[in-house]
Design an enzyme around this catalytic site. Structure first.
Site, PDB file in Angstrom:
ATOM      1  N   SER A 205       0.848  -1.221   0.000  1.00 16.86           N
ATOM      2  CA  SER A 205       0.000   0.000   0.000  1.00 16.86           C
ATOM      3  C   SER A 205       0.869   1.252   0.000  1.00 16.86           C
ATOM      4  O   SER A 205       0.515   2.265  -0.603  1.00 16.86           O
ATOM      5  CB  SER A 205      -0.947  -0.010   1.197  1.00 16.86           C
ATOM      6  OG  SER A 205      -0.235   0.110   2.413  1.00 16.86           O
TER       7      SER A 205
ATOM      8  N   HIS B 170       8.501   3.999   9.054  1.00 19.46           N
ATOM      9  CA  HIS B 170       8.308   3.144  10.240  1.00 19.46           C
ATOM     10  C   HIS B 170       7.017   3.585  10.925  1.00 19.46           C
ATOM     11  O   HIS B 170       6.799   4.789  11.119  1.00 19.46           O
ATOM     12  CB  HIS B 170       9.507   3.258  11.190  1.00 19.46           C
ATOM     13  CG  HIS B 170       9.402   2.355  12.383  1.00 19.46           C
ATOM     14  ND1 HIS B 170       9.642   0.993  12.319  1.00 19.46           N
ATOM     15  CD2 HIS B 170       9.011   2.613  13.646  1.00 19.46           C
ATOM     16  CE1 HIS B 170       9.406   0.463  13.509  1.00 19.46           C
ATOM     17  NE2 HIS B 170       9.035   1.417  14.332  1.00 19.46           N
TER      18      HIS B 170
HETATM   19  C1  GRF Z   1       2.861  -0.934   7.088  1.00 19.38           C
HETATM   20  O1  GRF Z   1       2.368  -0.606   8.379  1.00 19.38           O
HETATM   21  C2  GRF Z   1       4.371  -0.896   7.142  1.00 19.38           C
HETATM   22  O2  GRF Z   1       4.875   0.100   8.018  1.00 19.38           O
HETATM   23  C3  GRF Z   1       4.667  -2.250   7.686  1.00 19.38           C
HETATM   24  O3  GRF Z   1       3.800  -3.097   6.949  1.00 19.38           O
HETATM   25  C4  GRF Z   1       2.570  -2.391   6.762  1.00 19.38           C
HETATM   26  C5  GRF Z   1       2.056  -2.612   5.367  1.00 19.38           C
HETATM   27  O4  GRF Z   1       2.893  -1.965   4.488  1.00 19.38           O
HETATM   28  N1  GRF Z   1       6.041  -2.630   7.515  1.00 19.38           N
HETATM   29  P1  GRF Z   1       2.586  -2.064   2.893  1.00 19.38           P
HETATM   30  O5  GRF Z   1       1.087  -2.079   2.726  1.00 19.38           O
HETATM   31  O6  GRF Z   1       3.236  -3.327   2.408  1.00 19.38           O
HETATM   32  O7  GRF Z   1       3.200  -0.831   2.309  1.00 19.38           O
END
Ligand code: GRF
Length: 211
Positions: free
Chosen positions: A15, A111
């Protein structure tokens, strides 16, 4: 000004990558995502990249012999791209220090807490939010920072806080913070590509007014 070349490292749903793709397509980030690298073959982020025609590959964490070979694999994948900026977008592997040295000042990470709280070894994904709820703090949030040779300790670029309410669970808190991650990771990439970030020791100075 020529568009900067961006590499994005992912591990999960992507995302944050999607937020970057949308901001590049909207002309907000004056850069081009040249490659997406995942350390997990099943990361949906790889599919998001492919849907956009962005070269995407996996260096499988499980198939990794050791840190040194992981670093060499990453270096060889990037040799033809020569990125100006590497964005760790929900990326869960620790980068080998030789790799970080090679790209010093060009790697940023998102983070999901207010560093230096609830970060470092063992604090990733939902474990971050569980730590926040169990500790009982009243605010949490997200941080974008430059990556240095340790974990989550590099100079801080942007932060934004959210209130932690009594009825929050790790899941509800993660949902509150994710949109802020998207906003901060895009803003940090935009500022980097506009050459508005100035590193002064541990401090990151931002030129001009942040809209
Ligand atoms: C997010 O909260 C990120 O900080 C953590 O995984 C979650 C999903 O990240 N590491 P994404 O949807 O893969 O960017």
């Amino acid at each position: 000004m020529p568009k900067l070349k961006i590499a994005v490292f992912v591990s999960g749903s992507g995302s944050n990558l999607q937020a970057l793709i949308d901001a590049v397509n909207a002309g907000i980030i004056k850069g081009q995502i040249e490659i997406v690298i995942s350390d997990r073959p099943d990361a949906y982020a790889l599919q998001r990249a492919e849907e956009q025609g962005i070269p995407a590959l996996c260096i499988d964490k499980k198939a990794r012999r050791d840190e040194a070979s992981f670093g060499l694999q990453l270096m060889s994948c990037l040799a033809s791209v020569k990125p100006d900026l590497i964005i760790l977008a929900g990326f869960l592997s620790i980068l080998p220090s030789k790799f970080v040295e090679e790209y010093q000042g060009k790697i940023i990470n998102i983070h999901p807490s207010l560093i230096p709280a609830f970060c470092g070894k063992g604090y990733y994904g939902e474990k971050v939010h569980r730590g926040v709820i169990e500790y009982g703090v009243k605010i949490s949030g997200a941080t974008v920072h430059f990556v240095d040779e340790n974990t989550d300790t590099g100079p801080i670029i942007l932060q934004q806080a959210v209130e932690v309410t009594a009825d929050d669970t790790p899941e509800t808190l993660a949902k509150k913070i994710l949109p802020i991650e998207h906003k901060l990771i895009v803003k940090a990439a935009e500022l980097f590509c506009d050459k508005r970030l100035q590193l002064d020791g541990r401090k990151v100075k931002i030129r001009g007014v942040i809209k």
